[in-house]
Motif scaffolding. Sequence first.
Motif, PDB file in Angstrom:
ATOM      1  N   ILE B 190       1.068  -0.766   0.373  1.00  0.00           N
ATOM      2  CA  ILE B 190       0.059  -0.207  -0.383  1.00  0.00           C
ATOM      3  C   ILE B 190       0.784   1.525  -0.185  1.00  0.00           C
ATOM      4  CG2 ILE B 190      -1.509   1.403   1.802  1.00  0.00           C
ATOM      5  CD1 ILE B 190      -1.947  -1.216   2.173  1.00  0.00           C
ATOM      6  N   ASN B 192       0.067   5.622   0.202  1.00  0.00           N
ATOM      7  CA  ASN B 192      -0.511   6.612   0.795  1.00  0.00           C
ATOM      8  C   ASN B 192      -0.138   7.557  -0.666  1.00  0.00           C
ATOM      9  OD1 ASN B 192      -2.255   5.207   2.136  1.00  0.00           O
ATOM     10  ND2 ASN B 192      -1.036   4.944   3.725  1.00  0.00           N
ATOM     11  N   ARG B 324      -4.706   7.047  -2.260  1.00  0.00           N
ATOM     12  CA  ARG B 324      -4.180   6.123  -1.788  1.00  0.00           C
ATOM     13  C   ARG B 324      -3.657   4.656  -3.033  1.00  0.00           C
ATOM     14  NH1 ARG B 324      -5.984   0.921   1.535  1.00  0.00           N
ATOM     15  NH2 ARG B 324      -5.214  -0.652   0.200  1.00  0.00           N
ATOM     16  N   GLU B 367       5.132   8.676  -0.762  1.00  0.00           N
ATOM     17  CA  GLU B 367       4.362   9.459   0.815  1.00  0.00           C
ATOM     18  C   GLU B 367       4.514  10.871   1.114  1.00  0.00           C
ATOM     19  OE1 GLU B 367       3.560   6.257   3.782  1.00  0.00           O
ATOM     20  OE2 GLU B 367       2.422   4.804   2.026  1.00  0.00           O
TER      21      GLU B 367
END
Lengths: 224, 430
Positions: B190, B192, B324, B367
Amino acid sequence: MDDLHDETGGAMKSLDDYFDPGFTVDDILADAKTSPYINDAYYAKLRADMQEWDAAGAPLTEAERQDYEALILQENWLLDRRNFERWYQLYTRECVYWVPAAHDLPANAELDPQSHVTIAFDDRRRMGDRIVWLRTGVAYSQLPPSYTAHHASGFVRVSTVTKGEVKVRSQFILHEMRANNPVQTLSGWMGHVFKSEDGKLKIDRKVVCLLDAQRAHHNLTFLI
Amino acid sequence: MPDPTDYSDLIEADRVHRTLYTDEQIFRTEMNKIYGGTWTYLAHASELSKPYSFVRRTLGLRPVIVTKDRNGQFHGVLNRCTHRGATVCRDESGTARRFTCPYHNWSFDNTGALVGVPMEEGYGPDFDKSKLGLGKLRVAEYRGFIFGTLNSELPDLETHLGHAARRLDEWMDRWPGGRISVRHGQHKLICNGNWKLVNDNSADGYHPGFSHASLLRMRKDRYGGGVDMQWVLGNVDEGLQTVADLGNGHTFLDQRREIERYWDQSAPMPGEDSYVETLRTRMGEKAEAALDMVMGSGMNLNIFPNLLIIGNQIQVIVPRALARTDLIWYSTSIEADDIPPEINSLRMRLQEDFPSFGEPDDLANFEECQSGLSVPEMEWLVVSRHRTTGKEYVDEHGHTTGPVTDELPIRAFWAEWQKWMTSTTKLVAQ
Ligand code: FES
Ligand SMILES: [Fe+2]
């Protein structure tokens, strides 16, 4: 019962005697620079382990708690303190730290690390690589570092056909906090295989079975 | 602030505007016009090996199912019941002849045709099931890579891939007669951050010596020089790597000329010494060529907008929201009679290396870009590197090529992006 007490025959007296206080990341740098023991037989052993983990376990006796539960709790504390150099000393020379990328273990056929990638599959050498990597000071995914709180419970001893080994399964919850990110929660079960080496009780194999192993994760560069 | 609907104000020759990464409306438009407007990677044929196999994927934010019918033909259908909208398929993958919507049990065959409606007579005599099949994508396959689109005017897939298809051939044909299998698990990471931060990085030969300092320092301190990726240190513009614009937004970073011997320069992996001994004993000199297949390809091939071939892996960008993105790293093996199983076991272990010690540092940096790009008063990102240094040239295939730190691939991406964002083609689910 072939408990793995140290050579004096008693449970470990003090965990402070367990670790070499002068052992640093420089010792890890020079240690285990080859990878000679992960082979077909080792993978077969991990498959056999998974079958054994599936059995019902028995709650630990008081003596077993002093040996095995104490070592797992010590491991958790060392990881929460980011004392990786001591953590490394808990493991045998032919160890594995394994976090499958498959959930619902042991039922999931996608677990076999011989034919599937994992979230982590660290033999002694890669475990060393990971610690050296964390200690470089430029691993931006760990700058600032993850702060963790490991919680373990439900310790049971699972029987094994392998002489000289003890298997302990436990449930865990792990909270992790890093930088501005929300606190993450990981949970699942772990299996620890203990063995005696150099007169000390050590972890030979650890498997971490995450509840959400098959989902996407945000930054799993800390140790579970 | 420039008008966010007029993209030419946001994309200049030397710089691009921060709102391309931070504006909700732009993100929603991208999900509808780029994903599904152009050919978009969906799945690999080896994931659908049996008749009636399916996998669940997304096309932008649209839920889709990729299926294989009984004749081995691939289909892409929208996972959206034509009755009142529920998804009809809720498993990640499997085999199914029919998808029966759990809500009122309308059922669809695996090409999307509506084949069953409970108490059908209740809809009256004019009810026409043949008009109520699942929405269909246009689907095409190039040597196992399955793409989908909702654009009926696009040229065929191979034309669209152009020279990227030749590079894909090189990636697939490293072992003559070998077949790529994508059934060995994934790393799902993942980030962000906006999905395009990943594209920006995918042929960025400028960052490795810096963003991957941890991996490089660990390798060097422990194993000395000569191993994987050491060629990204120092002034890489004087090295042998290149980047190229392959057209239609596809780009390529080529590290191969820095690699003299793949196996010798490979990153370390568990089982290395044990299996090398086994293979050399059993195969003699033939072991060496097979061992070279363990190491990554030395290629970063980026197929617009979401497929990134990196090393031995197939990396797929899955946008989930403005800030995301899921990055799915599909591991691969090679199937061939003359590839011993040990090679694929080693490949599994090696494919854990970069998702563990490389990619997370990049994701942390992406990020932090997302965070920095939120500052309204600081509007621009610089993408001009090597645009005017005279180092770019046209290669023998007619593609603009530059030194590895050239920001050419980013500029090529934005040109393609703009093409789709301003396209007026109507997308339809047939
Ligand atoms: S919503 Fe699917 S059958 Fe009603
Ligand atoms: Fe990178």
